[in-house]
Design a protein around this motif. Sequence first.
Motif, PDB file in Angstrom:
ATOM      1  N   LEU A  11       0.847  -1.193   0.000  1.00 55.27           N
ATOM      2  CA  LEU A  11       0.000   0.000   0.000  1.00 55.27           C
ATOM      3  C   LEU A  11       0.880   1.239   0.000  1.00 55.27           C
ATOM      4  CD1 LEU A  11      -2.819  -0.848   2.590  1.00 55.27           C
ATOM      5  CD2 LEU A  11      -3.082  -0.616   0.118  1.00 55.27           C
ATOM      6  N   GLY A  12       0.384   2.284  -0.652  1.00 54.70           N
ATOM      7  CA  GLY A  12       1.088   3.554  -0.665  1.00 54.70           C
ATOM      8  C   GLY A  12       0.138   4.696  -0.346  1.00 54.70           C
ATOM      9  N   VAL A  13       0.692   5.782   0.142  1.00 57.18           N
ATOM     10  CA  VAL A  13      -0.076   6.992   0.435  1.00 57.18           C
ATOM     11  C   VAL A  13       0.512   8.123  -0.395  1.00 57.18           C
ATOM     12  CG1 VAL A  13      -0.811   8.640   2.205  1.00 57.18           C
ATOM     13  CG2 VAL A  13      -0.592   6.219   2.774  1.00 57.18           C
ATOM     14  N   GLU A  14      -0.331   8.836  -1.140  1.00 61.87           N
ATOM     15  CA  GLU A  14       0.119   9.928  -1.986  1.00 61.87           C
ATOM     16  C   GLU A  14      -0.557  11.234  -1.583  1.00 61.87           C
ATOM     17  OE1 GLU A  14      -0.708   8.845  -6.003  1.00 61.87           O
ATOM     18  OE2 GLU A  14       0.927   7.379  -6.122  1.00 61.87           O
ATOM     19  N   TYR A  15       0.230  12.297  -1.586  1.00 61.41           N
ATOM     20  CA  TYR A  15      -0.291  13.653  -1.398  1.00 61.41           C
ATOM     21  C   TYR A  15      -0.053  14.376  -2.707  1.00 61.41           C
ATOM     22  CZ  TYR A  15      -1.067  18.286   0.631  1.00 61.41           C
ATOM     23  OH  TYR A  15      -1.551  19.534   0.911  1.00 61.41           O
ATOM     24  N   GLU A  16      -1.146  14.730  -3.405  1.00 59.74           N
ATOM     25  CA  GLU A  16      -1.003  15.197  -4.777  1.00 59.74           C
ATOM     26  C   GLU A  16      -2.089  16.199  -5.126  1.00 59.74           C
ATOM     27  OE1 GLU A  16      -1.508  11.863  -7.378  1.00 59.74           O
ATOM     28  OE2 GLU A  16      -3.317  11.191  -6.367  1.00 59.74           O
ATOM     29  N   THR A  17      -1.889  16.877  -6.269  1.00 61.71           N
ATOM     30  CA  THR A  17      -2.896  17.794  -6.766  1.00 61.71           C
ATOM     31  C   THR A  17      -4.140  17.019  -7.191  1.00 61.71           C
ATOM     32  OG1 THR A  17      -1.782  17.683  -8.915  1.00 61.71           O
ATOM     33  CG2 THR A  17      -1.294  19.576  -7.535  1.00 61.71           C
ATOM     34  N   ALA A  18      -5.299  17.675  -7.057  1.00 57.38           N
ATOM     35  CA  ALA A  18      -6.572  17.009  -7.307  1.00 57.38           C
ATOM     36  C   ALA A  18      -6.759  16.681  -8.780  1.00 57.38           C
ATOM     37  CB  ALA A  18      -7.722  17.880  -6.805  1.00 57.38           C
ATOM     38  N   TYR A  19      -6.216  17.505  -9.671  1.00 53.86           N
ATOM     39  CA  TYR A  19      -6.281  17.294 -11.113  1.00 53.86           C
ATOM     40  C   TYR A  19      -5.199  18.157 -11.739  1.00 53.86           C
ATOM     41  CZ  TYR A  19      -8.860  21.692 -10.838  1.00 53.86           C
ATOM     42  OH  TYR A  19      -9.221  22.989 -10.557  1.00 53.86           O
ATOM     43  N   GLU A  20      -4.933  17.980 -13.025  1.00 57.29           N
ATOM     44  CA  GLU A  20      -3.869  18.729 -13.686  1.00 57.29           C
ATOM     45  C   GLU A  20      -4.171  20.223 -13.645  1.00 57.29           C
ATOM     46  OE1 GLU A  20      -3.585  17.103 -17.607  1.00 57.29           O
ATOM     47  OE2 GLU A  20      -2.188  15.548 -16.991  1.00 57.29           O
ATOM     48  N   GLY A  21      -3.234  20.999 -13.095  1.00 56.34           N
ATOM     49  CA  GLY A  21      -3.416  22.440 -12.997  1.00 56.34           C
ATOM     50  C   GLY A  21      -4.100  22.902 -11.733  1.00 56.34           C
ATOM     51  N   SER A  22      -4.489  21.976 -10.876  1.00 52.30           N
ATOM     52  CA  SER A  22      -5.236  22.328  -9.669  1.00 52.30           C
ATOM     53  C   SER A  22      -4.335  22.958  -8.609  1.00 52.30           C
ATOM     54  CB  SER A  22      -5.887  21.075  -9.081  1.00 52.30           C
ATOM     55  OG  SER A  22      -6.510  21.357  -7.843  1.00 52.30           O
ATOM     56  N   ASP A  23      -4.941  23.823  -7.783  1.00 54.27           N
ATOM     57  CA  ASP A  23      -4.244  24.332  -6.602  1.00 54.27           C
ATOM     58  C   ASP A  23      -4.791  23.670  -5.336  1.00 54.27           C
ATOM     59  OD1 ASP A  23      -6.736  25.484  -6.541  1.00 54.27           O
ATOM     60  OD2 ASP A  23      -6.034  27.551  -6.323  1.00 54.27           O
ATOM     61  N   GLU A  24      -5.568  22.609  -5.509  1.00 49.46           N
ATOM     62  CA  GLU A  24      -6.094  21.829  -4.399  1.00 49.46           C
ATOM     63  C   GLU A  24      -5.291  20.534  -4.259  1.00 49.46           C
ATOM     64  OE1 GLU A  24     -10.489  21.452  -4.643  1.00 49.46           O
ATOM     65  OE2 GLU A  24     -10.269  22.766  -6.395  1.00 49.46           O
ATOM     66  N   PHE A  25      -5.005  20.154  -3.025  1.00 50.47           N
ATOM     67  CA  PHE A  25      -4.224  18.944  -2.759  1.00 50.47           C
ATOM     68  C   PHE A  25      -5.022  18.003  -1.858  1.00 50.47           C
ATOM     69  CE2 PHE A  25      -1.052  21.882  -4.133  1.00 50.47           C
ATOM     70  CZ  PHE A  25      -0.022  21.115  -4.663  1.00 50.47           C
ATOM     71  N   GLY A  26      -4.696  16.720  -1.948  1.00 51.99           N
ATOM     72  CA  GLY A  26      -5.366  15.755  -1.089  1.00 51.99           C
ATOM     73  C   GLY A  26      -4.560  14.482  -0.945  1.00 51.99           C
ATOM     74  N   LEU A  27      -4.933  13.673   0.059  1.00 52.77           N
ATOM     75  CA  LEU A  27      -4.292  12.381   0.313  1.00 52.77           C
ATOM     76  C   LEU A  27      -5.088  11.268  -0.355  1.00 52.77           C
ATOM     77  CD1 LEU A  27      -3.363  12.618   4.104  1.00 52.77           C
ATOM     78  CD2 LEU A  27      -1.758  12.486   2.189  1.00 52.77           C
ATOM     79  N   GLU A  28      -4.377  10.273  -0.851  1.00 52.23           N
ATOM     80  CA  GLU A  28      -5.028   9.126  -1.467  1.00 52.23           C
ATOM     81  C   GLU A  28      -4.232   7.862  -1.144  1.00 52.23           C
ATOM     82  OE1 GLU A  28      -7.057   7.763  -5.685  1.00 52.23           O
ATOM     83  OE2 GLU A  28      -5.952   9.652  -5.538  1.00 52.23           O
ATOM     84  N   VAL A  29      -4.945   6.808  -0.775  1.00 47.67           N
ATOM     85  CA  VAL A  29      -4.328   5.513  -0.488  1.00 47.67           C
ATOM     86  C   VAL A  29      -4.515   4.627  -1.709  1.00 47.67           C
ATOM     87  CG1 VAL A  29      -4.328   3.482   0.999  1.00 47.67           C
ATOM     88  CG2 VAL A  29      -4.772   5.753   1.974  1.00 47.67           C
ATOM     89  N   GLU A  30      -3.420   3.992  -2.157  1.00 50.55           N
ATOM     90  CA  GLU A  30      -3.475   3.158  -3.355  1.00 50.55           C
ATOM     91  C   GLU A  30      -2.764   1.834  -3.109  1.00 50.55           C
ATOM     92  OE1 GLU A  30      -1.781   5.184  -6.667  1.00 50.55           O
ATOM     93  OE2 GLU A  30      -3.632   6.268  -7.095  1.00 50.55           O
ATOM     94  N   PRO A  31      -3.236   0.749  -3.726  1.00 48.68           N
ATOM     95  CA  PRO A  31      -2.479  -0.510  -3.690  1.00 48.68           C
ATOM     96  C   PRO A  31      -1.198  -0.364  -4.498  1.00 48.68           C
ATOM     97  CG  PRO A  31      -4.344  -0.706  -5.167  1.00 48.68           C
ATOM     98  CD  PRO A  31      -4.509   0.611  -4.470  1.00 48.68           C
ATOM     99  N   ALA A  32      -0.195  -1.148  -4.154  1.00 51.07           N
ATOM    100  CA  ALA A  32       1.100  -1.092  -4.836  1.00 51.07           C
ATOM    101  C   ALA A  32       1.572  -2.507  -5.148  1.00 51.07           C
ATOM    102  CB  ALA A  32       2.136  -0.377  -3.969  1.00 51.07           C
ATOM    103  N   GLY A  33       2.588  -2.584  -6.019  1.00 46.64           N
ATOM    104  CA  GLY A  33       3.155  -3.877  -6.375  1.00 46.64           C
ATOM    105  C   GLY A  33       2.571  -4.414  -7.662  1.00 46.64           C
ATOM    106  N   GLY A  34       2.663  -5.726  -7.838  1.00 48.99           N
ATOM    107  CA  GLY A  34       2.155  -6.337  -9.049  1.00 48.99           C
ATOM    108  C   GLY A  34       2.621  -7.772  -9.198  1.00 48.99           C
ATOM    109  N   LEU A  35       2.103  -8.404 -10.213  1.00 49.34           N
ATOM    110  CA  LEU A  35       2.445  -9.778 -10.551  1.00 49.34           C
ATOM    111  C   LEU A  35       3.380  -9.760 -11.750  1.00 49.34           C
ATOM    112  CD1 LEU A  35       1.816 -12.856 -10.128  1.00 49.34           C
ATOM    113  CD2 LEU A  35      -0.022 -12.542 -11.817  1.00 49.34           C
ATOM    114  N   GLN A  36       4.487 -10.547 -11.692  1.00 47.56           N
ATOM    115  CA  GLN A  36       5.497 -10.519 -12.747  1.00 47.56           C
ATOM    116  C   GLN A  36       5.927 -11.932 -13.149  1.00 47.56           C
ATOM    117  OE1 GLN A  36       8.719  -8.225 -11.054  1.00 47.56           O
ATOM    118  NE2 GLN A  36       7.628  -6.278 -11.257  1.00 47.56           N
ATOM    119  N   TRP A  37       6.298 -12.045 -14.415  1.00 45.82           N
ATOM    120  CA  TRP A  37       6.914 -13.281 -14.919  1.00 45.82           C
ATOM    121  C   TRP A  37       8.214 -12.891 -15.592  1.00 45.82           C
ATOM    122  CZ3 TRP A  37       7.020 -18.431 -14.943  1.00 45.82           C
ATOM    123  CH2 TRP A  37       7.705 -19.076 -15.966  1.00 45.82           C
TER     124      TRP A  37
END
Length: 275
Positions: free
Chosen positions: A52-78
């Motif tokens: 899991l990861g936590v990101e603090y980022e702009t709400a959309y491209e060009g935005s002056d609003e910021f927010g936190l978002e939790v996202e899954p991380a990693g993946g399956l590889q061969w």
Amino acid sequence: MKNFTAFLWALLVLPVFSQTAFAGDSKTALVPLPSVDDFSRGQNGWSLGLGLGVEYETAYEGSDEFGLEVEPAGGLQWRNGNDVYFFAGEALGWRGVRADSWLFEALVGFDEGRKESDSDEGHLAGLGEQDEGVELVLQARRALDVDWRYWLVGRIVSGSDGNLGLFGVGRRFGDQQDGTGAELNLVVVVHDSEYANKGFGINPAQAIASGLNETQLSSGLRSVGVNYNFRYELQYNWQLYGEALFEYFSSEVRDSPIARSNYEAEVGVGVIYIF
């Protein structure tokens, strides 16, 4: 939560893979770069990392609003020698090393689009909804020395809403060959007019609905930016990773009423467990 379907899918397939598929003491990564996920520990076959990861980022491209978002991380590889096939989040792709100095990557992923509700302050009201779309991403990195201390990078993103290109130079810190350490990239980003107007253009209908000035952008320079990545092994199976991104928009983008800020920024950190 972004990529949640892929996260659940990975959990469902986890019991299929035995621990012997991940055995081995070698920890040589496909390339020793922290920004390139490699859970193989130098071994051919299946590998899996979840976190899991936590990101603090702009709400959309060009935005002056910021927010936190939790996202899954990693993946399956061969992994098969110098080739890795992967499923990570909403992306399915391949990466491979050629002549020890070229890293190529191709993937199909999704552009999340934009919703009026992305702005809590109502700055997108009247601009309508942008649907999620499929994008093809092609990337190449060319090492300038034998241990990937410096490299050149080029990336093309192509979809139904236009094309974007990124070109830059990178620097790796640390002597590890397992993908841990840190790296820094300096990049220039360009876009065609269709891609530019997807993010920052305002057509006549949107201008009437939103009250913003009609805006049409041309192709050319989008931004200059800097990107920092690090990856650290907490224990044999646990990795700590992080990323910081700063992108300064060109004058044409800054003049768009949608660009309420001159830049886009993002900071993220997370942990991954390697099975």
